[in-house]
Design a protein around this motif. Structure first.
Motif, PDB file in Angstrom:
ATOM      1  N   ASP A 240      -1.583 -33.148   4.688  1.00 37.54           N
ATOM      2  CA  ASP A 240      -0.414 -33.890   4.218  1.00 37.54           C
ATOM      3  C   ASP A 240       0.798 -33.411   4.995  1.00 37.54           C
ATOM      4  N   ASP A 241       1.176 -34.175   6.033  1.00 38.91           N
ATOM      5  CA  ASP A 241       2.290 -33.738   6.871  1.00 38.91           C
ATOM      6  C   ASP A 241       3.649 -33.970   6.215  1.00 38.91           C
ATOM      7  N   GLY A 242       3.647 -34.476   4.985  1.00 36.71           N
ATOM      8  CA  GLY A 242       4.894 -34.626   4.254  1.00 36.71           C
ATOM      9  C   GLY A 242       5.287 -33.384   3.477  1.00 36.71           C
ATOM     10  N   VAL A 243       4.457 -32.352   3.550  1.00 30.20           N
ATOM     11  CA  VAL A 243       4.718 -31.097   2.843  1.00 30.20           C
ATOM     12  C   VAL A 243       5.222 -30.058   3.832  1.00 30.20           C
ATOM     13  N   ARG A 244       6.340 -29.420   3.503  1.00 30.95           N
ATOM     14  CA  ARG A 244       6.913 -28.374   4.366  1.00 30.95           C
ATOM     15  C   ARG A 244       6.834 -27.035   3.638  1.00 30.95           C
ATOM     16  N   LEU A 245       6.169 -26.084   4.285  1.00 30.84           N
ATOM     17  CA  LEU A 245       5.949 -24.782   3.677  1.00 30.84           C
ATOM     18  C   LEU A 245       6.505 -23.672   4.550  1.00 30.84           C
ATOM     19  N   MET A 246       6.889 -22.579   3.901  1.00 27.39           N
ATOM     20  CA  MET A 246       7.259 -21.351   4.593  1.00 27.39           C
ATOM     21  C   MET A 246       6.362 -20.247   4.057  1.00 27.39           C
ATOM     22  N   PRO A 247       5.188 -20.040   4.662  1.00 25.74           N
ATOM     23  CA  PRO A 247       4.271 -19.031   4.130  1.00 25.74           C
ATOM     24  C   PRO A 247       4.896 -17.640   4.126  1.00 25.74           C
ATOM     25  N   SER A 248       4.536 -16.880   3.128  1.00 22.68           N
ATOM     26  CA  SER A 248       4.994 -15.508   2.989  1.00 22.68           C
ATOM     27  C   SER A 248       3.782 -14.616   2.776  1.00 22.68           C
ATOM     28  N   ARG A 249       3.741 -13.483   3.460  1.00 23.02           N
ATOM     29  CA  ARG A 249       2.615 -12.555   3.308  1.00 23.02           C
ATOM     30  C   ARG A 249       2.939 -11.506   2.246  1.00 23.02           C
ATOM     31  N   GLY A 250       2.043 -11.379   1.290  1.00 22.12           N
ATOM     32  CA  GLY A 250       2.161 -10.331   0.285  1.00 22.12           C
ATOM     33  C   GLY A 250       1.023  -9.346   0.463  1.00 22.12           C
ATOM     34  N   SER A 251       1.350  -8.079   0.648  1.00 25.62           N
ATOM     35  CA  SER A 251       0.336  -7.068   0.962  1.00 25.62           C
ATOM     36  C   SER A 251       0.247  -5.999  -0.129  1.00 25.62           C
ATOM     37  N   HIS A 252      -0.969  -5.487  -0.300  1.00 25.46           N
ATOM     38  CA  HIS A 252      -1.237  -4.386  -1.235  1.00 25.46           C
ATOM     39  C   HIS A 252      -2.007  -3.284  -0.522  1.00 25.46           C
ATOM     40  N   LEU A 253      -1.817  -2.066  -0.966  1.00 24.88           N
ATOM     41  CA  LEU A 253      -2.610  -0.925  -0.529  1.00 24.88           C
ATOM     42  C   LEU A 253      -3.501  -0.487  -1.683  1.00 24.88           C
ATOM     43  N   VAL A 254      -4.681   0.015  -1.369  1.00 23.41           N
ATOM     44  CA  VAL A 254      -5.612   0.506  -2.376  1.00 23.41           C
ATOM     45  C   VAL A 254      -5.675   2.024  -2.281  1.00 23.41           C
ATOM     46  N   LEU A 255      -5.430   2.684  -3.416  1.00 26.66           N
ATOM     47  CA  LEU A 255      -5.427   4.143  -3.503  1.00 26.66           C
ATOM     48  C   LEU A 255      -6.397   4.585  -4.588  1.00 26.66           C
ATOM     49  N   ARG A 256      -6.928   5.773  -4.459  1.00 26.42           N
ATOM     50  CA  ARG A 256      -7.751   6.315  -5.538  1.00 26.42           C
ATOM     51  C   ARG A 256      -6.841   6.693  -6.707  1.00 26.42           C
ATOM     52  N   ALA A 257      -7.248   6.307  -7.906  1.00 26.96           N
ATOM     53  CA  ALA A 257      -6.393   6.518  -9.068  1.00 26.96           C
ATOM     54  C   ALA A 257      -6.080   7.987  -9.304  1.00 26.96           C
ATOM     55  N   ASP A 258      -7.056   8.878  -9.027  1.00 27.53           N
ATOM     56  CA  ASP A 258      -6.802  10.293  -9.292  1.00 27.53           C
ATOM     57  C   ASP A 258      -5.728  10.872  -8.375  1.00 27.53           C
ATOM     58  N   ARG A 259      -5.467  10.203  -7.251  1.00 27.87           N
ATOM     59  CA  ARG A 259      -4.383  10.668  -6.373  1.00 27.87           C
ATOM     60  C   ARG A 259      -3.012  10.510  -7.046  1.00 27.87           C
ATOM     61  N   LEU A 260      -2.935   9.598  -8.028  1.00 29.20           N
ATOM     62  CA  LEU A 260      -1.702   9.403  -8.793  1.00 29.20           C
ATOM     63  C   LEU A 260      -1.848   9.878 -10.232  1.00 29.20           C
ATOM     64  N   GLY A 261      -2.840  10.728 -10.472  1.00 28.15           N
ATOM     65  CA  GLY A 261      -3.019  11.264 -11.810  1.00 28.15           C
ATOM     66  C   GLY A 261      -3.667  10.297 -12.776  1.00 28.15           C
ATOM     67  N   SER A 262      -4.354   9.282 -12.254  1.00 28.02           N
ATOM     68  CA  SER A 262      -5.013   8.256 -13.072  1.00 28.02           C
ATOM     69  C   SER A 262      -4.048   7.641 -14.081  1.00 28.02           C
ATOM     70  N   PRO A 263      -3.044   6.926 -13.616  1.00 26.59           N
ATOM     71  CA  PRO A 263      -2.027   6.365 -14.517  1.00 26.59           C
ATOM     72  C   PRO A 263      -2.610   5.302 -15.436  1.00 26.59           C
ATOM     73  N   THR A 264      -1.978   5.130 -16.612  1.00 26.28           N
ATOM     74  CA  THR A 264      -2.369   4.098 -17.558  1.00 26.28           C
ATOM     75  C   THR A 264      -1.307   3.007 -17.667  1.00 26.28           C
ATOM     76  N   ALA A 265      -0.181   3.197 -17.004  1.00 27.92           N
ATOM     77  CA  ALA A 265       0.877   2.188 -16.948  1.00 27.92           C
ATOM     78  C   ALA A 265       1.154   1.860 -15.486  1.00 27.92           C
ATOM     79  N   ALA A 266       1.767   0.703 -15.266  1.00 33.96           N
ATOM     80  CA  ALA A 266       2.131   0.298 -13.909  1.00 33.96           C
ATOM     81  C   ALA A 266       3.457   0.955 -13.542  1.00 33.96           C
ATOM     82  N   LEU A 267       3.406   1.849 -12.592  1.00 38.49           N
ATOM     83  CA  LEU A 267       4.632   2.481 -12.106  1.00 38.49           C
ATOM     84  C   LEU A 267       5.447   1.445 -11.342  1.00 38.49           C
ATOM     85  N   THR A 268       6.736   1.349 -11.668  1.00 39.18           N
ATOM     86  CA  THR A 268       7.577   0.270 -11.171  1.00 39.18           C
ATOM     87  C   THR A 268       8.812   0.857 -10.508  1.00 39.18           C
TER      88      THR A 268
END
Length: 504
Positions: A240-268
């Protein structure tokens, strides 16, 4: 016979019917396309979903796995979008997928800055108010509050000592790809044909519908469709050439939980200089933490291959979270990384270039009509159902048939049940959190781990082949389970996955 099973017999039947006319042909097997297929099928329309690779093989498996109420939208003054997000979160948590979505505390520690935690506290109060204003929202999550120094240490042990912090609650999705599979199977149970490995290579619109050319099983088939719905994310513009998009890249890193003390909440932790963008360290049930998310413009043609986080993104994520850690992370702590492309919609007033930062573009979706071809793109995983409902409303209007009201807000997905019923399911709690009422069937297929140190089981791989349409090692390890997020674990599990495929 269970009509929700995406097994070899179902695929053969769907391939035999491929040349038949359908009311709706959906292009794309991500969360939006699967949601549209379910909505259309539940209104009595004949549906064919064509996905070129596998369910959730694109952007839908690279999200932060959050079902969120739109605090960021409030920061940009988009109250309507925040209310829609809060409403759809309540639908997922209360009716459609309570087995897949659970509450998660997000902790903003004072060591990030008292002004930062104060702003987070205000945002939490506003979020509570929005949640209380929508059906099913009141009582679905705890209210935001101040937390003590001891609570910060207990929830996020890696944070350096400070005075305390602020906590707010949102929805955590156990796995974004599992939501897509549940949607597709539920759609199949309502009569939809779901074909993976089926690439749409052409759409020829006409007055009475469209002729769609589909490449599948080494050949090409012409399919007549009353309406074509393009839900191909960042790849939608190819059809559909009538659609105009600006893609954005969202990246994540994967870490072992024990490296952060096995958190139970999302550190923000806020990005330096921003009041609305945060880096989250999100604990996973697999023993890992996902650290994200970035928001980087992507210029040029959209590649078919999975995007890769840049060195600058890795450095940015580590530097941001290290601001509050007692023992800073290094690149050596990163055991995996992944990235996805957001299909952000450019407004009609925008120029031809990338313009402003993608972080400032609206996350609202677009429904573009071009005769019998509808393109739905943008939006967020949380609001997939509302996007699908609006799209199928337009389909019904064009076709002049099909139920005018969507039933999907009250339609549980396969495996879903009220929380009290889920608590009584006789299977390991981790499997109940991924398969709901189907967990005993998964557990009966084998409890051995797919690789040393992993929690995923051989039974999960067998169930993926026998019920969920998995046809390759990548399907099994990268989407039905997420073992592939850690390359070393993927390599260790490959032989087991190949043996399971050979059993079929």
């Amino acid at each position: 016979m269970d009509a929700t099973l995406l097994d070899d017999a179902r695929r053969s039947r769907d391939l035999e019917r491929l040349g038949s006319r359908v009311d709706v042909l959906v292009v794309g097997g991500g969360v939006t396309g699967a949601g549209v297929a379910l909505d259309a099928a539940s209104r009595g329309l004949s549906v064919l979903l064509c996905e070129r690779d596998d369910l959730a093989s694109g952007t839908s498996r690279w999200s932060s796995k959050l079902v969120h109420g739109g605090l960021r939208y409030l920061a940009h003054g988009e109250v309507g979008l925040a209310r829609e997000s809060a409403r759809e979160r309540a639908v997922l948590m209360g009716t459609t997928a309570p087995h897949l979505v659970s509450p998660l505390a997000f902790l903003v520690p004072d060591v990030a800055g008292r002004d930062v935690s104060a702003v987070a506290g205000l945002g939490g109060v506003l979020g509570d108010a929005v949640r209380s204003s929508v059906a099913g929202g009141r009582g679905s999550l705890p209210r935001s509050r101040r937390v003590s120094r001891a609570e910060v240490a207990a929830w996020t042990p890696a944070v350096r000592p400070g005075r305390g912090g602020v906590a707010f609650w949102d929805g955590r999705l156990v796995d974004d790809a599992r939501l897509v599979v549940a949607l597709a199977r539920t759609a199949a149970g309502r009569g939809a044909s779901v074909l993976t490995g089926a690439r749409v290579v052409g759409v020829d619109p006409g007055r009475a519908g469209s002729v769609v050319t589909v490449e599948v099983e080494g050949g090409r088939v012409a399919v007549e469709a009353g309406v074509v719905v393009v839900a191909a994310g960042v790849w939608s513009a190819a059809l559909d050439d009538g659609v105009r998009l600006m893609p954005s890249r969202g990246s994540h890193l994967v870490l072992r939980a024990d490296r952060l003390g096995s958190p139970t909440a999302a550190l923000t932790v806020p990005l330096p200089g921003s009041r609305s963008r945060y880096v989250f360290a999100l604990p996973q049930a697999t023993g890992y933490v996902h650290l994200g998310i970035t928001d980087e413009p992507v210029e040029g043609p959209v590649p078919d291959a999975d995007p890769v986080p840049s060195a600058a993104e890795v450095a940015q994520l580590l530097a941001t979270v290290n601001r509050v850690l007692a023992d800073p992370l290094t690149p050596a702590d990163v055991v995996g990384a992944h990235a996805g492309l957001r299909p952000l919609v450019l407004p009609a007033s925008a120029g031809t270039g990338p313009g402003d930062a993608t972080a400032d573009l609206s996350r609202r979706h677009l429904l573009h009509r071009s005769g019998g071809v509808l393109t739905v793109v943008g939006g967020k995983l949380t609001t997939y159902r509302a996007m699908a409902e609006e799209t199928v409303d337009a389909v019904v209007e064009r076709l002049g048939r099909g139920a005018r009201r969507s039933p999907t807000a009250g339609l549980p997905l396969v495996g879903a049940a009220p929380r009290r019923a889920l608590d009584r399911v006789d299977a390991p709690s981790r499997l109940v959190g991924r398969y709901g009422t189907e967990a005993p069937a998964v557990h009966a297929l084998g409890g051995d781990p797919v690789a040393p140190g992993r929690v995923e089981t051989v039974g999960e791989l067998r169930f993926a082949v026998r019920a969920e349409g998995a046809r390759s090692v990548a399907d099994l390890l990268d989407r039905r389970t997420r073992v592939g997020l850690v390359p070393a674990d993927r390599a260790a599990a490959r032989d087991v996955a190949e043996r399971v495929l050979a059993e079929a």
